[in-house]
Scaffold this active site. Structure first.
Site, PDB file in Angstrom:
ATOM      1  N   ASN A   1     -12.485  -3.583   5.336  1.00 33.03           N
ATOM      2  CA  ASN A   1     -13.523  -3.606   4.289  1.00 33.03           C
ATOM      3  C   ASN A   1     -13.468  -4.844   3.388  1.00 33.03           C
ATOM      4  O   ASN A   1     -13.840  -4.797   2.228  1.00 33.03           O
ATOM      5  CB  ASN A   1     -13.529  -2.294   3.502  1.00 33.03           C
ATOM      6  CG  ASN A   1     -12.217  -2.002   2.810  1.00 33.03           C
ATOM      7  OD1 ASN A   1     -11.289  -2.807   2.876  1.00 33.03           O
ATOM      8  ND2 ASN A   1     -12.136  -0.876   2.132  1.00 33.03           N
TER       9      ASN A   1
ATOM     10  N   HIS B   1      -9.737  -6.267  -1.324  1.00 32.43           N
ATOM     11  CA  HIS B   1      -9.001  -5.272  -2.101  1.00 32.43           C
ATOM     12  C   HIS B   1      -9.220  -5.571  -3.574  1.00 32.43           C
ATOM     13  O   HIS B   1      -9.374  -6.731  -3.956  1.00 32.43           O
ATOM     14  CB  HIS B   1      -7.503  -5.356  -1.790  1.00 32.43           C
ATOM     15  CG  HIS B   1      -6.636  -4.706  -2.830  1.00 32.43           C
ATOM     16  ND1 HIS B   1      -6.486  -3.344  -2.902  1.00 32.43           N
ATOM     17  CD2 HIS B   1      -5.928  -5.223  -3.858  1.00 32.43           C
ATOM     18  CE1 HIS B   1      -5.698  -3.065  -3.937  1.00 32.43           C
ATOM     19  NE2 HIS B   1      -5.345  -4.185  -4.536  1.00 32.43           N
TER      20      HIS B   1
ATOM     21  N   GLU C   1       0.684  -5.838  -8.786  1.00 34.32           N
ATOM     22  CA  GLU C   1       0.203  -6.518  -7.574  1.00 34.32           C
ATOM     23  C   GLU C   1       0.229  -8.048  -7.755  1.00 34.32           C
ATOM     24  O   GLU C   1       0.525  -8.780  -6.804  1.00 34.32           O
ATOM     25  CB  GLU C   1      -1.192  -5.996  -7.218  1.00 34.32           C
ATOM     26  CG  GLU C   1      -1.111  -4.538  -6.771  1.00 34.32           C
ATOM     27  CD  GLU C   1      -2.462  -3.867  -6.531  1.00 34.32           C
ATOM     28  OE1 GLU C   1      -3.524  -4.508  -6.759  1.00 34.32           O
ATOM     29  OE2 GLU C   1      -2.459  -2.699  -6.100  1.00 34.32           O
TER      30      GLU C   1
ATOM     31  N   TYR D   1       0.816  -1.215   0.000  1.00 35.64           N
ATOM     32  CA  TYR D   1       0.000   0.000   0.000  1.00 35.64           C
ATOM     33  C   TYR D   1       0.858   1.277   0.000  1.00 35.64           C
ATOM     34  O   TYR D   1       0.409   2.322   0.454  1.00 35.64           O
ATOM     35  CB  TYR D   1      -0.945   0.006   1.206  1.00 35.64           C
ATOM     36  CG  TYR D   1      -2.227  -0.779   0.975  1.00 35.64           C
ATOM     37  CD1 TYR D   1      -3.162  -0.359   0.025  1.00 35.64           C
ATOM     38  CD2 TYR D   1      -2.523  -1.920   1.711  1.00 35.64           C
ATOM     39  CE1 TYR D   1      -4.346  -1.050  -0.177  1.00 35.64           C
ATOM     40  CE2 TYR D   1      -3.709  -2.632   1.506  1.00 35.64           C
ATOM     41  CZ  TYR D   1      -4.618  -2.187   0.559  1.00 35.64           C
ATOM     42  OH  TYR D   1      -5.793  -2.870   0.358  1.00 35.64           O
TER      43      TYR D   1
HETATM   44  P1  ATP Z   1      -8.377  -1.177  -1.849  1.00 36.79           P
HETATM   45  O1  ATP Z   1      -7.167  -0.499  -2.468  1.00 36.79           O
HETATM   46  O2  ATP Z   1      -8.078  -1.833  -0.516  1.00 36.79           O
HETATM   47  O3  ATP Z   1      -9.066  -2.080  -2.823  1.00 36.79           O
HETATM   48  P2  ATP Z   1      -9.978   1.077  -2.443  1.00 36.79           P
HETATM   49  O4  ATP Z   1      -9.260   1.082  -3.745  1.00 36.79           O
HETATM   50  O5  ATP Z   1     -11.470   0.968  -2.464  1.00 36.79           O
HETATM   51  O6  ATP Z   1      -9.467  -0.080  -1.510  1.00 36.79           O
HETATM   52  P3  ATP Z   1      -8.167   3.118  -1.547  1.00 36.79           P
HETATM   53  O7  ATP Z   1      -8.457   4.564  -1.690  1.00 36.79           O
HETATM   54  O8  ATP Z   1      -7.171   2.490  -2.468  1.00 36.79           O
HETATM   55  O9  ATP Z   1      -9.575   2.346  -1.603  1.00 36.79           O
HETATM   56  O10 ATP Z   1      -7.720   2.886  -0.049  1.00 36.79           O
HETATM   57  C1  ATP Z   1      -7.038   1.704   0.343  1.00 36.79           C
HETATM   58  C2  ATP Z   1      -7.574   1.237   1.664  1.00 36.79           C
HETATM   59  O11 ATP Z   1      -7.247   2.205   2.663  1.00 36.79           O
HETATM   60  C3  ATP Z   1      -9.095   1.114   1.722  1.00 36.79           C
HETATM   61  O12 ATP Z   1      -9.560  -0.136   1.294  1.00 36.79           O
HETATM   62  C4  ATP Z   1      -9.390   1.338   3.180  1.00 36.79           C
HETATM   63  O13 ATP Z   1      -9.276   0.142   3.937  1.00 36.79           O
HETATM   64  C5  ATP Z   1      -8.312   2.301   3.592  1.00 36.79           C
HETATM   65  N1  ATP Z   1      -8.860   3.661   3.545  1.00 36.79           N
HETATM   66  C6  ATP Z   1      -9.103   4.419   2.466  1.00 36.79           C
HETATM   67  N2  ATP Z   1      -9.628   5.598   2.796  1.00 36.79           N
HETATM   68  C7  ATP Z   1      -9.716   5.586   4.148  1.00 36.79           C
HETATM   69  C8  ATP Z   1     -10.177   6.513   5.107  1.00 36.79           C
HETATM   70  N3  ATP Z   1     -10.647   7.717   4.758  1.00 36.79           N
HETATM   71  N4  ATP Z   1     -10.115   6.145   6.413  1.00 36.79           N
HETATM   72  C9  ATP Z   1      -9.632   4.939   6.777  1.00 36.79           C
HETATM   73  N5  ATP Z   1      -9.172   4.008   5.912  1.00 36.79           N
HETATM   74  C10 ATP Z   1      -9.232   4.335   4.611  1.00 36.79           C
HETATM   75 MG    MG Z   2      -7.164   1.029  -3.914  1.00 36.65          MG
END
Ligand code: ATP
Ligand code: MG
Length: 131
Positions: free
Chosen positions: A106, A109, A120, A43
């Site tokens: 959540n 991913h 990835e 990440y």
């Molecule tokens: P992922 O990359 O895990 O598939 P995503 O693409 O929907 O999720 P991203 O913006 O890439 O969302 O954020 C990566 C992860 O960081 C999210 O899945 C979430 O668990 C965490 N995250 C993102 N935004 C927030 C926030 N505002 N507060 C807390 N955790 C967050």
């Molecule tokens: Mg993401």
């Protein structure tokens, strides 16, 4: 990836079932524990964000399931299948609506572009581990 919350809550089978029933082909699959270092690397695009430290701690808190999926239009269709990042905003029937409790934990991913899916996939799997 199936995240530590969904693995700990026993949802691996149900999530893989939804993924395959939605037309995705699994071409690589493993259960693996990420160290803090590896979770941080995965990440690293988010390393300047306020939630990065908590995200890394959570992603290294228990095993995850990593998979490479194939389908026409896979990125867009998979992101539709998993729903919004915040499960409270995820459409009914999406994986995050069904299996996730909070924006931090959540359930799954999804890669956000073909280019990142390639990166990835290579992060988790050698050529030998793909069919
Ligand atoms: P992922 O990359 O895990 O598939 P995503 O693409 O929907 O999720 P991203 O913006 O890439 O969302 O954020 C990566 C992860 O960081 C999210 O899945 C979430 O668990 C965490 N995250 C993102 N935004 C927030 C926030 N505002 N507060 C807390 N955790 C967050
Ligand atoms: Mg993401």
């Amino acid at each position: 990836m199936i995240k530590p919350d969904a693995v700990a809550n026993g949802h691996i089978g149900a999530i893989l079932d939804k993924i395959t029933k939605s037309g995705f082909k699994i071409v690589a699959l493993k259960l693996i524990a990420l160290s803090e270092e590896k979770a941080g690397e995965f990440y690293s695009v988010h390393k300047e964000r306020g939630f990065y430290k908590d995200l890394v701690a959570f992603m290294s808190s228990g095993p995850v399931v990593a998979a490479i999926l194939e389908k026409d239009n896979a990125i867009e269709d998979y992101r539709k299948l998993i729903g919004a990042t915040d499960p409270a905003k995820a459409e009914p029937g999406t994986i995050r609506n069904l299996f996730a409790k909070s924006i931090d934990a959540n359930a799954v991913h999804g890669s956000d572009s073909d280019e990142n899916a390639e990166i990835e996939g290579n992060f988790f799997f050698s050529a030998f581990e793909r069919v």
